[in-house]
Design an enzyme around this catalytic site. Structure first.
Site, short mmCIF file in Angstrom:
data_model
loop_
_atom_site.label_atom_id
_atom_site.label_comp_id
_atom_site.label_asym_id
_atom_site.label_seq_id
_atom_site.Cartn_x
_atom_site.Cartn_y
_atom_site.Cartn_z
N GLN A 164 18.28 -1.35 2.00
CA GLN A 164 18.99 -1.68 3.26
C GLN A 164 20.20 -2.55 3.04
O GLN A 164 20.38 -3.25 1.89
CB GLN A 164 17.94 -2.13 4.23
N HIS A 168 15.15 3.96 -1.36
CA HIS A 168 16.04 3.67 -0.52
C HIS A 168 15.96 2.16 -0.53
O HIS A 168 15.23 1.40 -0.76
CB HIS A 168 16.15 4.19 0.92
N HIS A 211 10.93 7.35 0.40
CA HIS A 211 11.93 8.05 -0.03
C HIS A 211 12.85 6.77 -0.70
O HIS A 211 12.82 5.72 0.00
CB HIS A 211 12.75 8.54 0.93
#
Length: 360
Positions: A200, A198, A196
């Site tokens: 961090q 994304h 997915h």
């Protein structure tokens, strides 16, 4: 931390940025960012225990701290699309990390965190200095859609992402973190376990060695913006809004690219509106160029390098793309020499890489 709505001080083209701060059933914070206030009621959630980080140990030969977090061995590994933990939850379906049916952009504390504000006291190890792994790790979910990348999510979403990054910088510095690293690892070759779209954020209680060395370079007089301006003709890929995308002449990865403001700034919080728009545009444009050049979803590591606390003198913000390809269909492996010495063997001259990416 209560469930509440507020508006960030920053705006995008006169549009307000809304932030909803929500506490999940297991106690972890979830922040939803958007151009519209997020008002949806949460769906049922799962509680349970959450890891509270690992420990730090000092490497006496490399002169650096490393993080030991064995609980991360049990983190989610390449789930099916039906079990995507970063997707919005569905009424009657299994709970995900985001207990709402829709959102624009979400940031939540990593369930399998390496660093935590309540990290445990480390165990004693003979002859090794240890320390508490106090810090924070976030997961940044770019979009509710299960597929996409920094190019396809569009400029509005990239600008929202930049505003969310800046918000997290401010909060994490306030919590006492010394260095904050927003980053994205993309592709199986990098070791991604969730596909997915994304990124961090890691917030460290210390300044890592790479950033200490960079700070020493800046403090000794190295002017990144000036150097890249002098290199622009031969090494530039593209530019936007006063930000250059450039293959530095000392690149260690083939096709490595920096995003460098022409006007030195400490971090993205100092951007003008034009610089913020240009930086966001280049995040998508470099992703597009890499995929077009290599003819595939390009595995890369992207990181943002803002000033560490206490080492701000002469620091110049920049972002780095490290693609893990040396040619279409050929991965650049970091093998014995690179891992053992830190001396990279570079297969493509940076001036050639710049020309090829520029000509796409």
């Amino acid at each position: 931390m209560a469930d509440h709505l507020d508006i960030l001080a920053s705006q995008i083209g006169g549009r307000a940025i809304h932030r909803r701060t929500f506490t999940k059933a297991d106690g972890r914070p979830l922040r939803l960012y958007g151009y519209q206030p997020h008002m949806e009621a949460p769906l049922p959630q799962e509680g349970g225990e959450v890891a509270k980080g690992g420990e730090l140990r000092w490497h006496p030969l490399r002169r650096e701290w490393n993080v030991y977090a064995p609980h991360r061995q049990n983190r989610t590994f390449k789930p099916s699309a039906a079990d995507d933990p970063l997707a919005p939850s569905r009424a009657g379906g299994a709970a995900t990390e985001i207990p709402f049916t829709d959102f624009e952009l979400a940031i939540f504390e990593n369930k399998f965190t390496s660093l935590h504000r309540d990290a445990p006291i480390p165990q004693s190890v003979i002859g090794v200095e240890s320390a508490v792994a106090k810090g924070h790790c976030d997961v940044v979910v770019y979009t509710p859609e299960a597929t996409g990348n920094l190019h396809t999510i569009g400029q509005d979403k990239r600008r929202l992402l930049l505003s969310a990054w800046i918000d997290r910088y401010e909060d994490l510095f306030t919590q006492g973190c010394k260095f904050v690293l927003p980053f994205e690892s993309r592709g199986d070759a990098v070791g991604v376990t969730l596909h997915h779209p994304h990124g961090q954020i890691y917030a460290f209680p210390f300044v890592p060695k790479v950033q200490r060395d960079a700070a020493a370079g800046f403090q000794s007089g190295y002017d990144l913006a000036k150097h890249m301006a002098a290199c622009r003709d031969a090494y530039s890929v593209t530019d936007a809004g006063g930000i250059d995308a450039i293959c530095p002449p000392y690149a260690r990865f083939p096709y490595e690219t920096y995003l460098v403001p022409r006007r030195p700034v400490k971090g993205p919080w100092d951007f003008t509106e034009d610089e913020a728009a240009g930086f966001a545009e280049l995040l998508g444009e470099m992703t597009r160029r890499y995929d077009a050049f290599f003819g595939q979803v390009t595995p890369y590591m992207l990181s943002l390098h803002a000033a560490p606390v206490g080492l701000e003198d002469n620091w110049q913000f920049h972002a780095k793309f490290y693609p893990l390809m040396r040619a279409p269909g050929r991965i650049k492996y970091l093998a014995s020499v690179e891992q053992s010495t830190g001396a990279f063997t570079v297969d493509v001259m940076p001036e050639r890489a710049a020309k090829e990416l520029r000509n796409l």
